[in-house]
Design a protein around this motif. Structure first.
Motif, PDB file in Angstrom:
ATOM      1  N   SER A 115       0.842  -1.197   0.000  1.00 20.39           N
ATOM      2  CA  SER A 115       0.000   0.000   0.000  1.00 20.39           C
ATOM      3  C   SER A 115       0.874   1.243   0.000  1.00 20.39           C
ATOM      4  N   GLY A 116       0.258   2.344  -0.362  1.00 21.36           N
ATOM      5  CA  GLY A 116       0.991   3.608  -0.362  1.00 21.36           C
ATOM      6  C   GLY A 116       1.522   3.941   1.027  1.00 21.36           C
ATOM      7  N   ALA A 117       0.694   3.723   2.039  1.00 22.77           N
ATOM      8  CA  ALA A 117       1.119   4.046   3.400  1.00 22.77           C
ATOM      9  C   ALA A 117       2.342   3.216   3.788  1.00 22.77           C
ATOM     10  N   ILE A 120       5.358   4.628   2.121  1.00 18.92           N
ATOM     11  CA  ILE A 120       5.849   5.848   2.799  1.00 18.92           C
ATOM     12  C   ILE A 120       6.605   5.453   4.071  1.00 18.92           C
ATOM     13  N   PHE A 143      -1.510  14.196   2.325  1.00 17.88           N
ATOM     14  CA  PHE A 143      -2.088  12.903   2.702  1.00 17.88           C
ATOM     15  C   PHE A 143      -1.061  11.839   2.376  1.00 17.88           C
ATOM     16  N   HIS A 144      -0.674  11.079   3.394  1.00 19.52           N
ATOM     17  CA  HIS A 144       0.326  10.032   3.154  1.00 19.52           C
ATOM     18  C   HIS A 144      -0.153   8.657   3.615  1.00 19.52           C
ATOM     19  N   GLU A 211       4.032  15.666  -1.929  1.00 16.40           N
ATOM     20  CA  GLU A 211       3.323  15.262  -3.152  1.00 16.40           C
ATOM     21  C   GLU A 211       3.478  16.412  -4.160  1.00 16.40           C
ATOM     22  N   GLU A 216      -5.353  14.082  -1.856  1.00 14.62           N
ATOM     23  CA  GLU A 216      -6.515  14.185  -0.964  1.00 14.62           C
ATOM     24  C   GLU A 216      -6.679  15.620  -0.455  1.00 14.62           C
ATOM     25  N   ASP A 244       6.334  11.812  -3.025  1.00 10.96           N
ATOM     26  CA  ASP A 244       5.172  10.921  -2.889  1.00 10.96           C
ATOM     27  C   ASP A 244       4.308  11.025  -4.141  1.00 10.96           C
ATOM     28  N   GLN A 247      -0.513   9.074  -5.722  1.00 11.48           N
ATOM     29  CA  GLN A 247      -1.711   9.455  -6.484  1.00 11.48           C
ATOM     30  C   GLN A 247      -1.365  10.127  -7.819  1.00 11.48           C
ATOM     31  N   LYS A 274      -0.978   2.887  -5.884  1.00  5.97           N
ATOM     32  CA  LYS A 274      -2.278   3.003  -6.555  1.00  5.97           C
ATOM     33  C   LYS A 274      -2.296   2.404  -7.960  1.00  5.97           C
TER      34      LYS A 274
HETATM   35  C1  LIG Z   1      -0.277  10.838  -2.054  1.00  3.45           C
HETATM   36  C2  LIG Z   1      -0.684   9.620  -1.289  1.00  3.45           C
HETATM   37  N1  LIG Z   1       0.220   8.997  -0.519  1.00  3.45           N
HETATM   38  C3  LIG Z   1      -0.084   7.894   0.175  1.00  3.45           C
HETATM   39  C4  LIG Z   1      -1.366   7.372   0.137  1.00  3.45           C
HETATM   40  C5  LIG Z   1      -1.692   6.122   0.925  1.00  3.45           C
HETATM   41  O1  LIG Z   1      -1.900   5.077   0.041  1.00  3.45           O
HETATM   42  P1  LIG Z   1      -2.711   3.765   0.496  1.00  3.45           P
HETATM   43  O2  LIG Z   1      -4.138   4.158   0.666  1.00  3.45           O
HETATM   44  O3  LIG Z   1      -2.474   2.794  -0.616  1.00  3.45           O
HETATM   45  O4  LIG Z   1      -2.085   3.324   1.789  1.00  3.45           O
HETATM   46  C6  LIG Z   1      -2.339   7.983  -0.654  1.00  3.45           C
HETATM   47  C7  LIG Z   1      -3.711   7.464  -0.686  1.00  3.45           C
HETATM   48  O5  LIG Z   1      -4.646   8.103  -1.092  1.00  3.45           O
HETATM   49  C8  LIG Z   1      -1.989   9.147  -1.384  1.00  3.45           C
HETATM   50  O6  LIG Z   1      -2.883   9.769  -2.141  1.00  3.45           O
END
Ligand SMILES: Cc1ncc(COP(=O)(O)O)c(C=O)c1O
Length: 424
Positions: A115-117, A120, A143-144, A211, A216, A244, A247, A274
């Motif tokens: 996942s993105g989180a 990060i 948003f991370h 970003e 978000e 980041d 998105q 994503k």
């Molecule tokens: C810029 C950005 N970083 C990190 C995330 C987190 O990604 P995830 O929901 O896959 O954990 C998102 C999710 O919307 C995002 O838009």
């Protein structure tokens, strides 16, 4: 349908309320199938999809090469755990990420996660080990993610943070440029210098995380000069620059990574996610060898990170999106969308600003409340268009159609959007 008969959507929604945690917010849509830019619900209604499962469908639902690659991989093996058995799809994704990386020349390495989180979090782990420093700097409207560290880094209290503290230490926040609301690059740079005077010694900062187009937070593109100026400050203090692109990446802005629109900046670490997996869970951290390999063997990983099916999908996605013709089409799509949005803004005084980069476009309603945006999203849904709001105040409508959308589908969606705006 008689009054006693329940629609299939109503039945699944009722079961959902009965069995699924209410903390996962509940949309009206109950999906039966999807293809390209369309989603069909369990009652046979078809929707045009400008949400893409939150920016995960740059190549469209059921993209042929992705589906074929996943089928083929499914017949071989579903899981190995990359720490138990090396498999080629993982290596192939990392090779492509290295070739497409915006992080300068020289050898590049990647780690793949789910996942993105998580990506990060791993970028932070790498930055901390590589620099031997603890702190991280993040920005307003960021948003991370939703894990403890990334939730701390995220810049919106409700619903993402309220009640979930205590938060992770050594996370410092500073304003990001937001020209529409009066915050310039100069203001943001001054605020960062002030942060270094008042709150955190720059010599203890491992990285900044930004970003290039805040997602978000309201689809706020960084002004052309800001990333390079931030990068310069990072250089001065030995701070790593983490880009980041969860998105904004994978072709959304008409380049593989949004940071490519900005001159004079070479991030140290790229975070992708994503749309990378074409609909399957995959995210990555990419950077120069000497940074990524600062972490010794065993320090990074996870049971399902870089799952073979997700990797097979990502190889197909990256091969398609990296084609110049694909990116050129994404740029053209963005130009058409912007023209339509500018027209919308000229007819609807409620729209304060149309903004974005490439096909990552949105409009912000001047009034800083979520009500109107929610009404527009609901009115669009009633007309079979899936839309998402975003922004700290929930007053931004973002458009995330597949980059493969047909002209007539885009036209249909934009027409519905205007009707929804008129009614909503
Ligand atoms: C810029 C950005 N970083 C990190 C995330 C987190 O990604 P995830 O929901 O896959 O954990 C998102 C999710 O919307 C995002 O838009």
């Amino acid at each position: 349908m008689s009054l006693t008969e329940q629609s299939a959507s109503a039945r699944v929604s009722a079961e959902r309320s009965r069995y699924v945690a209410r903390g996962v917010s509940t949309p009206k849509l109950v999906v039966e199938s999807a293809g390209g830019a369309r989603v069909k619900d369990v009652d046979g209604n078809t929707f045009l999809d400008f949400a893409g499962g939150i920016a995960c469908q740059n190549t469209g639902h059921g993209f042929g090469p992705v589906v074929a690659a996943v089928h083929e991989q499914a017949d071989r093996y579903l899981h190995q755990c990359f720490m138990v058995g090396t498999y080629e799809p993982y290596v192939e994704v990392c090779r492509r990420l290295a070739e497409l990386s915006p992080c300068g020349t020289g050898e590049q390495r990647s780690i793949l996660v789910k996942s993105g989180a998580e990506a990060i979090e791993n970028a932070l782990k790498i930055a901390r080990v590589a620099t031997g420093r603890p702190a991280v700097i993040v920005f307003d409207n960021a948003f991370h993610g939703r894990t403890l560290l990334t939730m701390t880094m995220t810049s919106k209290v409700k619903p993402y943070k309220a009640g979930f503290g205590p938060f992770a230490p050594e996370v410092y926040r500073t304003p990001a440029p937001y020209p529409y609301r009066g915050i310039t690059s100069d203001d943001a740079i001054a605020a960062l210098e002030h942060l270094f005077k008042g709150d955190v010694d720059p010599e203890t900062v491992a990285c900044v995380v930004l970003e290039p187009v805040q997602g978000e937070g309201g689809f706020i593109p960084m002004p052309p000069d800001f990333p390079a100026r931030l990068h310069e400050i990072c250089r001065t203090h030995g701070i790593l620059y983490v880009d980041d692109e969860v998105q904004s990446g994978v072709g959304r802005t008409g380049t593989m990574w949004a940071i490519e629109h900005y001159a004079g900046v070479e991030p140290d670490l790229l975070v992708s996610g994503k749309s990378l997996g074409g609909g399957l869970p995959l995210a990555g951290v990419t950077g120069r060898q000497e940074i990524v390999d600062a972490v010794p063997p065993g320090g990074l990983g996870g049971t399902f990170g870089g799952n073979p099916l997700s990797c097979a999908a990502a190889v197909a996605v990256l091969d398609a999106v990296s084609q110049p013709a694909f990116l050129a089409a994404a740029t053209r799509l963005g130009a058409t969308m912007r023209e339509r949005l500018d027209g919308l803004a000229s007819r609807h005084a409620a729209i304060g600003e149309v903004r974005g980069l490439g096909s990552m476009l949105a409009f912000e309603l001047a009034e800083q409340t979520p009500d109107r945006a929610q009404a527009v999203v609901a009115a669009a849904f009633d007309r079979s268009l899936l839309l998402l709001a975003c922004g700290l105040y929930g007053n931004v409508i973002r458009l995330l159609p597949p980059l493969t959308i047909a002209d007539d589908e885009l036209d249909e969606g934009m027409t519905i959007l205007e009707e929804a705006l008129t009614e909503g």
